[in-house]
Design a protein around this motif. Structure first.
Motif, PDB file in Angstrom:
ATOM      1  N   ASP A 394     -44.949 -19.058   4.301  1.00 52.00           N
ATOM      2  CA  ASP A 394     -44.654 -17.629   4.243  1.00 52.00           C
ATOM      3  C   ASP A 394     -44.958 -17.058   2.858  1.00 52.00           C
ATOM      4  OD1 ASP A 394     -43.896 -17.576   6.863  1.00 52.00           O
ATOM      5  OD2 ASP A 394     -41.738 -17.486   6.474  1.00 52.00           O
ATOM      6  N   ARG A 395     -44.652 -17.814   1.820  1.00 59.03           N
ATOM      7  CA  ARG A 395     -44.907 -17.327   0.459  1.00 59.03           C
ATOM      8  C   ARG A 395     -46.412 -17.177   0.217  1.00 59.03           C
ATOM      9  NH1 ARG A 395     -40.451 -18.478  -3.190  1.00 59.03           N
ATOM     10  NH2 ARG A 395     -41.849 -18.217  -4.973  1.00 59.03           N
ATOM     11  N   TRP A 396     -47.205 -18.126   0.693  1.00 59.88           N
ATOM     12  CA  TRP A 396     -48.653 -18.003   0.553  1.00 59.88           C
ATOM     13  C   TRP A 396     -49.160 -16.783   1.318  1.00 59.88           C
ATOM     14  CZ3 TRP A 396     -51.924 -19.977  -2.791  1.00 59.88           C
ATOM     15  CH2 TRP A 396     -51.620 -21.174  -3.441  1.00 59.88           C
ATOM     16  N   SER A 397     -48.605 -16.559   2.513  1.00 60.77           N
ATOM     17  CA  SER A 397     -49.018 -15.400   3.309  1.00 60.77           C
ATOM     18  C   SER A 397     -48.651 -14.102   2.611  1.00 60.77           C
ATOM     19  CB  SER A 397     -48.377 -15.461   4.703  1.00 60.77           C
ATOM     20  OG  SER A 397     -48.793 -16.606   5.407  1.00 60.77           O
ATOM     21  N   ARG A 398     -47.445 -14.039   2.037  1.00 57.79           N
ATOM     22  CA  ARG A 398     -47.025 -12.830   1.331  1.00 57.79           C
ATOM     23  C   ARG A 398     -47.886 -12.602   0.089  1.00 57.79           C
ATOM     24  NH1 ARG A 398     -41.724 -14.567   2.664  1.00 57.79           N
ATOM     25  NH2 ARG A 398     -41.365 -15.366   0.549  1.00 57.79           N
ATOM     26  N   LEU A 399     -48.270 -13.699  -0.571  1.00 54.60           N
ATOM     27  CA  LEU A 399     -49.151 -13.562  -1.727  1.00 54.60           C
ATOM     28  C   LEU A 399     -50.482 -12.940  -1.312  1.00 54.60           C
ATOM     29  CD1 LEU A 399     -50.032 -14.074  -4.667  1.00 54.60           C
ATOM     30  CD2 LEU A 399     -50.737 -16.377  -3.933  1.00 54.60           C
ATOM     31  N   HIS A 400     -51.037 -13.436  -0.193  1.00 55.85           N
ATOM     32  CA  HIS A 400     -52.312 -12.900   0.269  1.00 55.85           C
ATOM     33  C   HIS A 400     -52.175 -11.417   0.612  1.00 55.85           C
ATOM     34  CE1 HIS A 400     -56.262 -12.742   2.075  1.00 55.85           C
ATOM     35  NE2 HIS A 400     -56.465 -14.013   1.742  1.00 55.85           N
ATOM     36  N   ALA A 401     -51.067 -11.046   1.257  1.00 56.25           N
ATOM     37  CA  ALA A 401     -50.843  -9.638   1.592  1.00 56.25           C
ATOM     38  C   ALA A 401     -50.715  -8.788   0.325  1.00 56.25           C
ATOM     39  CB  ALA A 401     -49.603  -9.503   2.458  1.00 56.25           C
ATOM     40  N   GLU A 402     -50.066  -9.323  -0.691  1.00 54.46           N
ATOM     41  CA  GLU A 402     -49.908  -8.589  -1.948  1.00 54.46           C
ATOM     42  C   GLU A 402     -51.264  -8.400  -2.627  1.00 54.46           C
ATOM     43  OE1 GLU A 402     -47.109  -7.075  -5.067  1.00 54.46           O
ATOM     44  OE2 GLU A 402     -47.464  -6.988  -2.912  1.00 54.46           O
ATOM     45  N   LEU A 403     -52.095  -9.428  -2.601  1.00 56.00           N
ATOM     46  CA  LEU A 403     -53.429  -9.308  -3.186  1.00 56.00           C
ATOM     47  C   LEU A 403     -54.251  -8.270  -2.427  1.00 56.00           C
ATOM     48  CD1 LEU A 403     -54.239 -13.083  -3.873  1.00 56.00           C
ATOM     49  CD2 LEU A 403     -53.273 -11.398  -5.443  1.00 56.00           C
ATOM     50  N   ASP A 404     -54.124  -8.268  -1.079  1.00 52.96           N
ATOM     51  CA  ASP A 404     -54.821  -7.255  -0.280  1.00 52.96           C
ATOM     52  C   ASP A 404     -54.366  -5.850  -0.675  1.00 52.96           C
ATOM     53  OD1 ASP A 404     -56.295  -9.101   1.103  1.00 52.96           O
ATOM     54  OD2 ASP A 404     -54.972  -9.147   2.862  1.00 52.96           O
ATOM     55  N   ARG A 405     -53.069  -5.676  -0.868  1.00 54.13           N
ATOM     56  CA  ARG A 405     -52.548  -4.348  -1.230  1.00 54.13           C
ATOM     57  C   ARG A 405     -53.091  -3.901  -2.580  1.00 54.13           C
ATOM     58  NH1 ARG A 405     -47.293  -2.617  -3.629  1.00 54.13           N
ATOM     59  NH2 ARG A 405     -47.085  -0.401  -3.124  1.00 54.13           N
ATOM     60  N   ILE A 406     -53.154  -4.816  -3.532  1.00 55.15           N
ATOM     61  CA  ILE A 406     -53.665  -4.465  -4.854  1.00 55.15           C
ATOM     62  C   ILE A 406     -55.132  -4.060  -4.783  1.00 55.15           C
ATOM     63  CG2 ILE A 406     -54.250  -5.434  -7.115  1.00 55.15           C
ATOM     64  CD1 ILE A 406     -51.683  -7.107  -6.916  1.00 55.15           C
ATOM     65  N   VAL A 407     -55.926  -4.859  -4.061  1.00 54.98           N
ATOM     66  CA  VAL A 407     -57.369  -4.629  -4.037  1.00 54.98           C
ATOM     67  C   VAL A 407     -57.745  -3.471  -3.115  1.00 54.98           C
ATOM     68  CG1 VAL A 407     -59.582  -5.665  -3.411  1.00 54.98           C
ATOM     69  CG2 VAL A 407     -57.891  -7.012  -4.658  1.00 54.98           C
ATOM     70  N   ASP A 408     -57.117  -3.396  -1.944  1.00 54.97           N
ATOM     71  CA  ASP A 408     -57.550  -2.434  -0.914  1.00 54.97           C
ATOM     72  C   ASP A 408     -56.768  -1.123  -0.917  1.00 54.97           C
ATOM     73  OD1 ASP A 408     -59.346  -4.367  -0.094  1.00 54.97           O
ATOM     74  OD2 ASP A 408     -57.996  -5.187   1.432  1.00 54.97           O
ATOM     75  N   GLU A 409     -55.593  -1.078  -1.541  1.00 53.67           N
ATOM     76  CA  GLU A 409     -54.776   0.133  -1.504  1.00 53.67           C
ATOM     77  C   GLU A 409     -54.534   0.710  -2.893  1.00 53.67           C
ATOM     78  OE1 GLU A 409     -50.158   1.359  -0.458  1.00 53.67           O
ATOM     79  OE2 GLU A 409     -51.069  -0.355   0.578  1.00 53.67           O
ATOM     80  N   LEU A 410     -53.933  -0.085  -3.770  1.00 54.19           N
ATOM     81  CA  LEU A 410     -53.589   0.443  -5.088  1.00 54.19           C
ATOM     82  C   LEU A 410     -54.822   0.672  -5.958  1.00 54.19           C
ATOM     83  CD1 LEU A 410     -50.392  -1.678  -5.866  1.00 54.19           C
ATOM     84  CD2 LEU A 410     -50.520   0.664  -5.005  1.00 54.19           C
ATOM     85  N   GLY A 411     -55.773  -0.266  -5.914  1.00 55.66           N
ATOM     86  CA  GLY A 411     -56.993  -0.102  -6.706  1.00 55.66           C
ATOM     87  C   GLY A 411     -57.759   1.159  -6.340  1.00 55.66           C
ATOM     88  N   PRO A 412     -58.086   1.369  -5.036  1.00 55.68           N
ATOM     89  CA  PRO A 412     -58.757   2.620  -4.662  1.00 55.68           C
ATOM     90  C   PRO A 412     -57.920   3.858  -4.965  1.00 55.68           C
ATOM     91  CG  PRO A 412     -59.035   0.970  -2.941  1.00 55.68           C
ATOM     92  CD  PRO A 412     -58.072   0.410  -3.927  1.00 55.68           C
ATOM     93  N   GLY A 413     -56.602   3.756  -4.826  1.00 58.59           N
ATOM     94  CA  GLY A 413     -55.745   4.888  -5.166  1.00 58.59           C
ATOM     95  C   GLY A 413     -55.873   5.265  -6.627  1.00 58.59           C
ATOM     96  N   LEU A 414     -55.939   4.262  -7.487  1.00 62.50           N
ATOM     97  CA  LEU A 414     -56.130   4.531  -8.913  1.00 62.50           C
ATOM     98  C   LEU A 414     -57.494   5.170  -9.160  1.00 62.50           C
ATOM     99  CD1 LEU A 414     -54.989   4.144 -11.812  1.00 62.50           C
ATOM    100  CD2 LEU A 414     -56.229   1.981 -11.880  1.00 62.50           C
ATOM    101  N   ASP A 415     -58.532   4.675  -8.466  1.00 63.43           N
ATOM    102  CA  ASP A 415     -59.872   5.235  -8.637  1.00 63.43           C
ATOM    103  C   ASP A 415     -59.905   6.717  -8.242  1.00 63.43           C
ATOM    104  OD1 ASP A 415     -60.811   2.823  -9.543  1.00 63.43           O
ATOM    105  OD2 ASP A 415     -61.589   2.179  -7.598  1.00 63.43           O
TER     106      ASP A 415
END
Length: 585
Positions: A394-415
């Protein structure tokens, strides 16, 4: 408790009766001590040593005369530095020439994983009556498990006159150790305490004046004789790694009774205990591979749970942590230092399923657990799945989801925000770091997606924790940068609103003065141009708005005959692909 059944300290407003002021023959105060018996005072080794005479005075008991005292060679443990440069020892027992009243003695108390606020009593220079200083326990330091004390205020750093003084835990009101030393030099912020179990390691005779549950069940202790069993090196290495705090916090293993694995387990438990790890037993294992030797003070409790109920196990844990009144599992989650416990014979407990439920709850609260089963079987497999493999996955899965959020949501939002507004002078570095974090996270996500299975094993969980910490820092930095840019964008909208609302009024007022209409329109267009420019630079745009508003209200310097008029709006050609303008309404 004292011998009379009273708490160690009834009130923080008075001097405890058990505190001893130790003086040299010339009357100079050299330190403090704790009266453990009518004829014994515990202090630091650098305060009192063999071959000299001292005077002991109970400053909290009026009318008592000072008593001469000396230190025997076998009751003095000088401070030494081990092979790693860590402090060790520094303890002494003073023998009094005449006994003091037993009613004024106190006892030491074993307390696992010290946490929370404490107070210490000592005699700083110029204060022979002594005073209380407050502190919080930080963490064990070095292989002798001396504990760092952080003063509550800079003025409460323990001065040399506190050396040897008792340290009282506020939660239990017990003396849990003595002050040893103080950081030297300017800017020092810590003093150090030797906890009760470390004191007992060096001076086992102090056990006669000690209360509190021992950390290690007698059935789990090993002697120093290497012939008692054969060392299982891979198993010993795995255990030492867990005791060092490496890997997944829960280790589920099997060690049949009276086997080499059982002996190896007992050896590790003994060496990891502050009180039991002595020079004598460590020398018995001096030729063992160093990676098989755990650090001292690495667990709070090692218990054989055969025949015990879940409630009895909880009682033993609470006793070690000094929890007396409200014994509930959820209280452990509030501890500053997580519980580290070894439970042996889980499958032989009186209530195995209820015990596993309790352990699952403790694990979710951050406890480190070494769970030993005596036989392989369904319960051991169930514990490994529910406490190790499933939460690790579960921790590995949550890590992957967090990385997805950073790259696909927060990063474009900052751009998107960067396209509309520039960061301010004080936040430019934050935004640049957040953008760099997105690039690094994109690479980390690709690595995690192709991580070999061997890197996801429980023993390699430190890799997961490192990635989680990195992701958390980058997410927080991104959210902070987005918040900063979003605030600047809202400020831009506020300025646009001010300009748009002020222009009709300003135009009418300027028309009344004839030739001021063109100047008002020029300032209006200049402010609007800067605000509509993307990405918008807020500071010059805000200055232009203030000039326009000031002109309209006839309060700007530009309306004064002696003040120069506002500079004309700069006109710059727009290069292809460069900044763009939004059309005016």
């Amino acid at each position: 408790m004292t011998r009379t059944g009273e708490r160690a300290v009834k009130s923080w407003l008075r001097t405890p009766s058990w505190i001893a002021r130790i003086e040299a023959p010339d009357g100079q105060v050299v330190g403090a001590g704790v009266l453990l018996a009518p004829d014994r005072v515990l202090t630091a080794g650098h305060v009192a040593g063999p071959g000299r005479r001292y005077t002991v005075r109970l400053v909290g008991v009026p009318g008592l005369d000072a008593v001469p005292a000396t230190v025997r060679e076998d009751e003095h443990v000088p401070q030494r530095a081990d092979a790693f440069g860590d402090r060790s020892g520094d303890l002494a027992l003073l023998r009094l020439a005449a006994p003091l009243p037993a009613a004024h003695t106190t006892r030491l108390y074993r307390l696992a994983a010290p946490h929370g606020p404490v107070s210490m009593y000592g005699f700083p220079a110029g204060d022979d009556g002594g005073r209380w200083h407050g502190a919080t326990l930080v963490a064990a330091r070095g292989r002798d498990s001396q504990v760092q004390l952080r003063p509550l205020t800079p003025g409460e750093l323990a001065a040399p006159g506190f050396s040897g003084g008792g340290v009282v835990d506020h939660a239990t009101d017990q003396v849990i150790g003595i002050v040893l030393s103080v950081d030297e030099g300017p800017g020092s912020a810590f003093s150090y305490m030797s906890p009760t179990e470390t004191i007992l390691r060096h001076l086992p005779q102090v056990a006669a004046w000690t209360d509190g549950a021992e950390a290690v069940d007698p059935r789990l202790r090993s002697g120093a004789s290497a012939a008692a069993g054969a060392l299982d090196v891979p198993f010993a290495t795995e255990l030492a790694s867990w005791f060092r705090g490496e890997g997944w916090p829960v280790l589920v293993t099997v060690a049949p009774a009276r086997s080499d694995r059982a002996w190896t387990l007992n050896r590790a438990v003994t060496l990891a205990d502050r009180e039991l790890r002595t020079d004598r037993n460590t020398s018995g294992f001096s030729h063992d591979p160093p990676e098989t030797v755990p650090p001292a003070g690495a667990h709070d409790l090692a218990l054989d749970v055969k025949g015990l109920t879940a409630g009895q196990v909880m009682d033993r844990i609470a006793a070690r942590l000094g929890i007396r009144d409200d014994i509930r599992p959820e209280r452990l989650g509030a501890l500053r230092v997580p519980l580290a416990a070894v439970l042996v014979g889980v499958d032989q407990a009186a209530e195995p399923d209820a015990l596993l439920g309790l352990l699952d709850r403790l694990a979710r609260q951050g406890a480190r657990l070494l769970l030993v089963f005596r036989r392989r079987g369904e319960r051991a497999d169930q514990a490994a799945e529910s406490l190790v493999h499933h939460p690790l996955h579960d921790r590995w899965s949550r890590l992957h989801a967090e990385l997805d959020r950073i790259v696909d949501e927060l990063g474009p939002g900052l751009d998107r925000l960067r396209d509309r507004v520039l960061p301010g002078p004080g936040t430019r570095q934050l935004v640049e770091q957040a953008e760099a974090g997105v690039r690094r996270t994109r690479m980390l996500r690709a690595w995690v997606a192709h991580t070999p299975e061997r890197e996801r094993e429980p023993g390699r969980a430190d890799l997961l924790f490192t990635f989680e910490d990195a992701a958390d820092r980058r997410r927080q930095r991104l959210e902070q940068a987005i918040g900063v840019l979003d605030a600047r964008l809202r400020r831009r909208e506020e300025l646009l609103g001010r300009v748009s609302a002020e222009w009709p009024l300003c135009r009418r007022r300027a028309a009344a003065h004839g030739d001021q209409v063109m100047e008002a329109y020029r300032l209006y267009e200049h402010a609007l141009s800067l605000l509509r420019h993307t990405p918008c630079d807020i500071e010059p745009a805000e200055a232009a708005v203030e000039r326009f508003i000031g002109f309209c209200s006839a309060s700007a310097p530009s309306t004064s005959p002696s003040a120069p008029s506002a500079p004309p709006a700069p006109t710059q050609p727009t290069a292809p692909g460069a900044s763009r303008k939004e059309s005016a309404p």
